[in-house]
Design an enzyme around this catalytic site. Sequence first.
Site, short mmCIF file in Angstrom:
data_model
loop_
_atom_site.label_atom_id
_atom_site.label_comp_id
_atom_site.label_asym_id
_atom_site.label_seq_id
_atom_site.Cartn_x
_atom_site.Cartn_y
_atom_site.Cartn_z
N HIS A 40 -6.50 1.43 7.01
CA HIS A 40 -5.43 2.19 7.68
C HIS A 40 -6.02 3.28 8.58
O HIS A 40 -5.53 3.54 9.68
CB HIS A 40 -4.54 2.88 6.64
CG HIS A 40 -3.36 2.07 6.21
ND1 HIS A 40 -2.40 1.64 7.08
CD2 HIS A 40 -2.97 1.65 4.99
CE1 HIS A 40 -1.46 0.97 6.41
NE2 HIS A 40 -1.79 0.95 5.14
N HIS A 45 -8.03 -1.38 1.70
CA HIS A 45 -6.75 -1.36 2.41
C HIS A 45 -6.49 0.03 3.01
O HIS A 45 -6.12 0.16 4.18
CB HIS A 45 -5.64 -1.76 1.44
CG HIS A 45 -4.27 -1.77 2.00
ND1 HIS A 45 -3.50 -2.91 2.09
CD2 HIS A 45 -3.49 -0.77 2.48
CE1 HIS A 45 -2.32 -2.60 2.64
NE2 HIS A 45 -2.29 -1.31 2.87
N GLU A 46 -6.72 1.07 2.21
CA GLU A 46 -6.46 2.44 2.68
C GLU A 46 -7.46 2.87 3.75
O GLU A 46 -7.10 3.51 4.74
CB GLU A 46 -6.45 3.43 1.51
CG GLU A 46 -5.40 3.14 0.45
CD GLU A 46 -4.02 2.83 1.00
OE1 GLU A 46 -3.61 3.47 1.98
OE2 GLU A 46 -3.35 1.93 0.47
#
Length: 227
Positions: free
Chosen positions: A183, A179-180
């Site tokens: 980003h 997820h990070e």
Amino acid sequence: MSDGRAWPDEPDADLVEAVAGLLDAAFEREGRPGVLPIVQAGDPVLRRVATPYTGQLGAQLPRLVEAMRRTMLDAPGVGLAAPQVGIPLAVAVCADPGVPGDAREREPLPFRVLVNPRYEPVRDGGTPERAAHYEGCLSVDGWQAVVARPRRVRLTGRDERGAAFDEVLHGWPARIVQHETDHLAGRLYLDRAEPRSLASHENLTRFGAPDAAAERAAVELGFPLPS
Ligand code: NI
């Protein structure tokens, strides 16, 4: 690093000044010092590919990391990427105390910094195994959706001191770092989510324990559980 020099480039004076100003204001704030405002979806900074970190922030990098740690814990969240506080550099932080016995394999993830991270699914001879669970984001406040992701990934990158890492993570920690890292490529979890699964935090409680919510929501909201 063995060459004795963590980052190849000199600090970028304009960026150092801008980030120092942002951090000075945050650390001088009363009440929640160091907590930065979190950018919400719709801000173009969340859709840009973050610039690889090569030393642009100089001595401001440890300060930024500390402010991001405080911001993540304050939210509260288990991960935060620099674009989420308006800084378009490839730096993220994450930490999760874990949930014992959780079917999502939510094992503890000690606090760590990801600089220029990359991930790839780990295959065990065939198709990578995927897991589908509800997932949220501090930049999409108030909502969660089901995302199918590889259960095991190989993560490479550097830590905040410039030391390279190359390791395999699985379960919930693997989901957090995916997820990070997404980003930093200008991606939000919604890009990978099952649209019909979208639920407010309040409505998500209808579907029982978080580690079983995706299965129940698939039936009650009418979507195929992604695999
Ligand atoms: Ni997020």
